[in-house]
Write a protein that holds these residues in place. Structure first.
Motif: not given
Length: 740
Positions: A418-447
């Motif tokens: 399980g993980f949290e996916e965060t998308i931050i949208e930043t605007k410069v005038q009419s341009l849109l930029f996206k940043t995607k982040g990934h933070v583990p919450k439950v390692m589960g089977w990956k351990t």
């Protein structure tokens, strides 16, 4: 009267004998006793195939030596023989089979196992309508599985169609090899190419598939392009990167600058704000269970081990009763296997020293599907869990394979990652930029897995920001180039064979293509690759598959015949063969008749097509064992007239060839070596539709950088480009050059 159990090899027969109450080893067989059998019972065995197709000379003396006049080689019937080194064992097996009133076929549970058993029975003249034929069909050599299998024997004649399928495949491969190999070898000898060349129904399209990929790589022209990147800084000096959304690519700096101007922005620092933040909790299931091909591909990716070595090690683990049957094409198990795995979870967990508790204790469709398991289920551990002492005595590759399969199987029962996916949208005038982040919450089977054993989702930690927050945004132009396709590894080649050449990069996409039969079978693909190595058609260096000079010559010779080179067509043949095995309307006679028609076509077309082929002197080498040259692909197929021409007409020399030091002159629409065709060095006369000046050409011939001026875009914007020449004579972009 007696019961005879026919095993494939001595080790298999020994496991069967050890499972029964009593056994007595004799010369070439075991005499066994068990409550399961009321009559005298024997276990005998082959050494794999005890019989094989006879050579062409057996049918007719004119086929003893290769000759174009003696082709085609089409026997009226197909005869089998026992090799001299196997005659003693065959005599023992044949005697027991003839005396038996019940024959239990207990060879490997696949097409080839059926072929081995029935070809022995037929050649021993032991097939009779009065005999009772049974089939042992098991996935494990554990004692419990063997006894359970003998308690639930199936009708032996039910699987006889698999023998017909395998025999049809065997005869058709023999026909193409016995006719195609002398045909191409003799035609190539007439062109001055020495050595012998072998063809195969699966081998040749596999080789051509590698050849095509290599050609694409070597002739790929990198195209420079630009992207807009953004570095975002908060008032607390936190920074993070962002990408333009939707993504856009620019061919020139002029295009990029024009786009930014239109959007009222520019390269450099400017104000922006956080326009949106989305945080979503997601789950990822554990990897699918292994089929043979997916295991071979994964082991090759992790350890650079060949598919043939992986199969051999997996087979040894099967014979050691640690893994289930390895030659399977299914990634699924049935509820029966799921239940025994579930009952053994404590033992698996103890061996893996895992502290995470299993929670997925009901079957899930991703792994368990009774309807999708036909002949064999996925490769999983047996009920017998290996001890640490015994594990340490295994060979390193066996350890890698056992651990990977055990972890993958046990992971099926563990919590999802399980993980949290965060998308931050930043605007410069009419341009849109996206940043995607990934933070583990439950390692589960990956351990369970090391970082290199599983595909990790990129983890990017993002700063704490709020919607509407003002930020500083620095826009920049990022220079990039298009990239050529990747060379095959032995692992990706296995996958490409399974998908009939369809390019897929992930496991899910492969599942969508499961209806495509591919070329070869699960059990034969590794052997095809090994054959290509032994024939010196391919070489493996740093896990990359490359075509040798000999392989290139054969590919040049066969590529005018689509049925010989088409992976898709070979896949269709495999599909028809499977219809024979499944009793779905296919017949051996019809398939072999089509193969014979194809060979007749080759006999007419190949000599004619070969006349139009020209090979350079460097290719006319003893046994075709030249050093590998990346630039030895012909860019065109010249006619005989073209091949004879030396093009030594008077022309101004612009420099010396980087390869052979002969003069380079302007030909019709390119610059070429005066030593053509012995030297095939060329240099284009234009770059991006702009004609090269003599100064440009002279600099490039000396491997120096040069500036090509006045290149026009589609929008009629001009720019200058600094370029150089790579080792293949391809002009490569270096950077944009400012106008003076």
């Amino acid at each position: 009267m007696s019961i005879v159990i026919l095993a494939e090899k001595p080790s298999q027969a020994k496991e069967y004998a050890n499972a029964f109450s009593a056994s007595n080893k004799q010369n070439g067989y075991y005499q066994v006793k068990d409550p399961l059998f009321t009559e005298e019972t024997y276990i005998t065995y082959g050494f794999g195939h005890l019989v094989e197709l006879v050579p062409p000379s057996y049918y007719d003396s004119k086929w003893k030596k290769w000759s174009l006049q003696s082709l085609p080689i089409f026997p009226d019937t197909y005869t089998y023989q026992v090799p001299p080194d196997k005659k003693k064992q065959f005599t023992i097996v044949a005697k027991l089979l003839k005396q038996a009133n019940t024959i239990i076929i207990a060879t490997d549970c696949d097409r080839e196992g059926e072929n081995i058993a029935w070809s022995i029975i037929e050649h021993a003249d032991a097939f009779s309508a009065t005999k009772n034929f049974k089939r042992l069909w098991i996935n494990s050599l554990e004692k419990e599985a063997i006894i359970d299998g003998f308690n639930n024997l199936q009708d032996g004649l039910t699987y006889r169609s698999l023998y017909k399928e395998a025999q049809t495949r065997q005869i058709s491969d023999w026909l193409i090899g016995m006719n195609g190999s002398p045909l191409y070898t003799l035609c190539l000898q007439q062109k001055g190419i020495s050595g012998t060349f072998s063809l195969g129904r699966v081998q040749t399209p596999t080789l051509h598939m590698i050849y095509k990929r290599q050609y694409e790589i070597e002739h790929f022209v990198k195209t420079p392009y630009l992207e807009i990147g953004a570095t975002i800084k908060t008032d607390k000096e936190d920074t993070f990167k962002a990408s333009l959304s939707p993504f856009k690519r620019f061919s020139t700096m002029v295009d990029l600058t024009s786009y930014l101007t239109e959007k009222k922005t520019s390269i450099g620092i400017q104000d922006g704000h956080i326009s949106n933040i989305e945080t979503t909790y997601k789950k990822m299931s554990s990897p699918r269970l292994f089929s043979l091909s997916s295991l071979q591909a994964r082991i090759n990716q992790l350890y650079k081990i060949s598919p043939a070595e992986t199969l051999k090690a997996a087979q040894s683990l099967y014979e050691a009763k640690l893994l289930t049957y390895p030659r399977t094409d299914s990634p699924y198990i049935t509820t029966n296997e799921f239940n025994y795995l579930k009952n053994n979870l404590d033992n698996y967990q103890q061996f893996l020293k895992s502290s995470i508790e299993p929670t997925q204790l009901t079957p899930r469709k991703r792994y368990v599907s009774n309807k999708d398991v036909q002949e064999h289920h996925a490769i999983i551990p047996t009920k017998q869990v290996i001890s640490l002492d015994r594990f340490n005595k295994l060979a390193p590759l066996q350890q890698h394979i056992y651990l990977l399969i055990l972890k993958t199987t046990f992971a099926m029962f563990l919590p999802d990652y399980g993980f949290e996916e965060t998308i931050i949208e930043t605007k410069v005038q009419s341009l849109l930029f996206k940043t995607k982040g990934h933070v583990p919450k439950v390692m589960g089977w990956k351990t369970l897995f090391n970082t290199n054993e599983t595909t990790n989702t990129k983890e990017l930690m993002l700063p704490l920001v709020t919607i509407g927050q003002k930020v500083s945004v620095e826009l920049s132009a990022i220079e990039k180039e298009t990239q050529p396709p990747k060379a095959y590894t032995e692992g990706t080649l296995i996958t490409m064979m399974k998908t009939a050449g369809k390019s897929v990069d992930n496991e899910e996409a492969q599942q969508l293509l499961k209806e495509i039969e591919g070329i070869g079978t699960e059990a034969t693909r590794a052997n095809i690759i090994e054959t290509l190595k032994k024939k010196e058609y391919i070489s493996i260096k740093k896990n990359k598959v490359t075509v040798t000079e000999k392989g290139k010559i054969l590919c040049q010779a066969v590529e005018t015949e689509p049925l010989l080179t088409s992976a898709e067509m070979t896949a269709k043949w495999e599909t028809y063969l499977k219809k024979i095995g499944k009793n779905q309307g296919g017949t051996q006679d019809a398939f072999i008749a089509n193969i014979q028609k194809f060979i007749q076509h080759l006999l007419v077309s190949v000599p004619t097509n070969m006349e139009n082929l020209t090979f350079t002197p460097s290719q006319k080498i003893k046994d075709c064992r030249a050093d590998y040259q990346y630039n030895s692909f012909p860019k065109t197929k010249p006619s005989n007239k073209m091949a004879r021409a030396t093009d030594k007409k008077s022309s101004t020399s612009l420099g010396h060839c980087p390869r052979c030091q002969h003069e380079v002159i302007l030909k019709k629409d390119f610059y070429g070596c005066l030593n053509y065709p012995d030297c095939r060095y060329t240099l284009p006369s234009h770059y991006r539709n702009k004609k090269l000046t003599k100064a440009n050409v002279r600099a490039l011939l000396k491997k120096k950088e040069t500036v090509i001026t006045g290149i026009k875009t589609k929008d009629k914007v001009t720019y200058n480009a600094r370029v150089s020449q790579n080792n293949n004579g391809v002009i490569e972009f270096i950077a944009f050059e400012a106008k003076k």
